[in-house]
Design a protein around this motif. Structure first.
Motif: not given
Length: 113
Positions: A11-12, A34-41, A85-89, A107-113
């Motif tokens: 999503v943009q 709960g919902w958790y997230r893990q960004a690369p690194g 926001k992109p940082e939600d990726t 499930t992968l969420v990718t936010v493009s800038s």
């Protein structure tokens, strides 16, 4: 308890997505979801939690933008994500907790800038 997360995608920035987490087994209504997230690194972090009494807690970074909810009849937890926001990726995981803790597959969420 088995958890199946869905709804991720690309999503943009500024857009919205709604994640779903369907549970099977166990007594869904008594679980804290709960919902958790893990960004690369990065380490996995808490995004939002909803108790069995539907009291909600959010990470500061998502307050006012994300809403967690649950439908006990459908044994499903949702995460409505607005103003992304992109940082939600990240990969988003759902979690069910009572005496034990259970995780969905992510499930992968990718936010493009």
């Amino acid at each position: 308890v088995q958890l199946q997360a869905s709804g991720g995608g690309l999503v943009q920035a500024g857009g919205s997505l709604k994640l779903s987490c369907a549970a099977s087994g166990g007594i869904f209504a008594i679980y804290y979801m709960g919902w958790y997230r893990q960004a690369p690194g990065k380490e996995r972090e808490l995004v939002a939690v909803i108790t069995s009494g539907s009291v909600t807690t959010y990470a500061d970074s998502v307050k006012g933008r994300f809403t967690i909810s649950r439908d006990n009849a459908k044994k499903t937890t949702y995460l409505q994500m607005n103003s992304l926001k992109p940082e939600d990726t990240a990969v988003y995981y759902c979690n069910a907790k009572m005496r034990s803790s259970y995780w969905g597959q992510g499930t992968l969420v990718t936010v493009s800038s």
